[in-house]
Design a protein around this motif. Structure first.
Motif, PDB file in Angstrom:
ATOM      1  N   ASP A 123      17.763   0.828 -16.603  1.00 13.59           N
ATOM      2  CA  ASP A 123      18.895   1.625 -17.098  1.00 13.59           C
ATOM      3  C   ASP A 123      19.945   1.816 -16.020  1.00 13.59           C
ATOM      4  O   ASP A 123      21.143   1.683 -16.272  1.00 13.59           O
ATOM      5  CB  ASP A 123      18.426   2.999 -17.583  1.00 13.59           C
TER       6      ASP A 123
ATOM      7  N   GLU B   2      21.890  -1.450 -15.503  1.00  4.98           N
ATOM      8  CA  GLU B   2      22.863  -1.711 -16.566  1.00  4.98           C
ATOM      9  C   GLU B   2      24.076  -0.792 -16.463  1.00  4.98           C
ATOM     10  O   GLU B   2      25.211  -1.219 -16.631  1.00  4.98           O
ATOM     11  CB  GLU B   2      22.202  -1.567 -17.942  1.00  4.98           C
ATOM     12  N   ARG B   3      23.836   0.500 -16.198  1.00  2.00           N
ATOM     13  CA  ARG B   3      24.958   1.442 -16.058  1.00  2.00           C
ATOM     14  C   ARG B   3      25.846   1.069 -14.881  1.00  2.00           C
ATOM     15  O   ARG B   3      27.072   1.112 -14.974  1.00  2.00           O
ATOM     16  CB  ARG B   3      24.448   2.866 -15.884  1.00  2.00           C
ATOM     17  N   THR B   4      25.226   0.696 -13.770  1.00  2.00           N
ATOM     18  CA  THR B   4      25.989   0.328 -12.580  1.00  2.00           C
ATOM     19  C   THR B   4      26.776  -0.951 -12.824  1.00  2.00           C
ATOM     20  O   THR B   4      27.935  -1.067 -12.427  1.00  2.00           O
ATOM     21  CB  THR B   4      25.051   0.159 -11.368  1.00  2.00           C
ATOM     22  N   LYS B   5      26.168  -1.906 -13.493  1.00  2.00           N
ATOM     23  CA  LYS B   5      26.860  -3.163 -13.800  1.00  2.00           C
ATOM     24  C   LYS B   5      28.079  -2.893 -14.693  1.00  2.00           C
ATOM     25  O   LYS B   5      29.161  -3.431 -14.456  1.00  2.00           O
ATOM     26  CB  LYS B   5      25.910  -4.137 -14.483  1.00  2.00           C
ATOM     27  N   ALA B   6      27.916  -2.052 -15.698  1.00  2.00           N
ATOM     28  CA  ALA B   6      29.033  -1.709 -16.586  1.00  2.00           C
ATOM     29  C   ALA B   6      30.140  -1.003 -15.805  1.00  2.00           C
ATOM     30  O   ALA B   6      31.336  -1.270 -16.021  1.00  2.00           O
ATOM     31  CB  ALA B   6      28.542  -0.830 -17.729  1.00  2.00           C
ATOM     32  N   GLU B   7      29.761  -0.128 -14.879  1.00  2.00           N
ATOM     33  CA  GLU B   7      30.750   0.584 -14.069  1.00  2.00           C
ATOM     34  C   GLU B   7      31.495  -0.389 -13.146  1.00  2.00           C
ATOM     35  O   GLU B   7      32.706  -0.279 -12.981  1.00  2.00           O
ATOM     36  CB  GLU B   7      30.051   1.674 -13.243  1.00  2.00           C
TER      37      GLU B   7
ATOM     38  N   GLU C 208      32.019  -3.574 -13.743  1.00  2.30           N
ATOM     39  CA  GLU C 208      32.915  -4.354 -14.607  1.00  2.30           C
ATOM     40  C   GLU C 208      34.156  -3.552 -14.960  1.00  2.30           C
ATOM     41  O   GLU C 208      35.258  -4.081 -15.005  1.00  2.30           O
ATOM     42  CB  GLU C 208      32.189  -4.793 -15.875  1.00  2.30           C
ATOM     43  N   ARG C 209      33.976  -2.256 -15.198  1.00  2.00           N
ATOM     44  CA  ARG C 209      35.104  -1.407 -15.556  1.00  2.00           C
ATOM     45  C   ARG C 209      36.062  -1.229 -14.376  1.00  2.00           C
ATOM     46  O   ARG C 209      37.278  -1.323 -14.531  1.00  2.00           O
ATOM     47  CB  ARG C 209      34.605  -0.040 -16.027  1.00  2.00           C
TER      48      ARG C 209
ATOM     49  N   ARG D 115      37.167  -5.141 -12.955  1.00  2.00           N
ATOM     50  CA  ARG D 115      37.769  -6.014 -13.966  1.00  2.00           C
ATOM     51  C   ARG D 115      37.784  -7.467 -13.513  1.00  2.00           C
ATOM     52  O   ARG D 115      38.844  -8.026 -13.213  1.00  2.00           O
ATOM     53  CB  ARG D 115      39.187  -5.564 -14.289  1.00  2.00           C
TER      54      ARG D 115
END
Length: 51
Positions: free
Chosen positions: A31, A34-39, A41-42, A45
């Motif tokens: 978890d 995944e959260r760190t990867k999404a952050e 990417e955000r 960019r």
């Protein structure tokens, strides 16, 4: 691709590699990974270059 985009892409790839290593060593849960990867990417960019 601009210098800034290239720098951001290299930073992103490096961060993903480090993230994978931390997860592999058991220092992050799935978890958290995944959260760190999404952050990442955000914030960074990443630019996708199709060749």
């Amino acid at each position: 691709m601009s210098t800034t985009e290239l720098t951001d892409n290299l930073t992103f790839v490096s961060a993903l590699q480090m993230l994978g290593q931390l997860a592999q060593q058991g220092l992050l849960t799935a978890d958290e990974e995944e959260r760190t990867k999404a952050e990442l990417e955000r914030k960074l960019r990443p630019t996708v270059v199709l060749s």
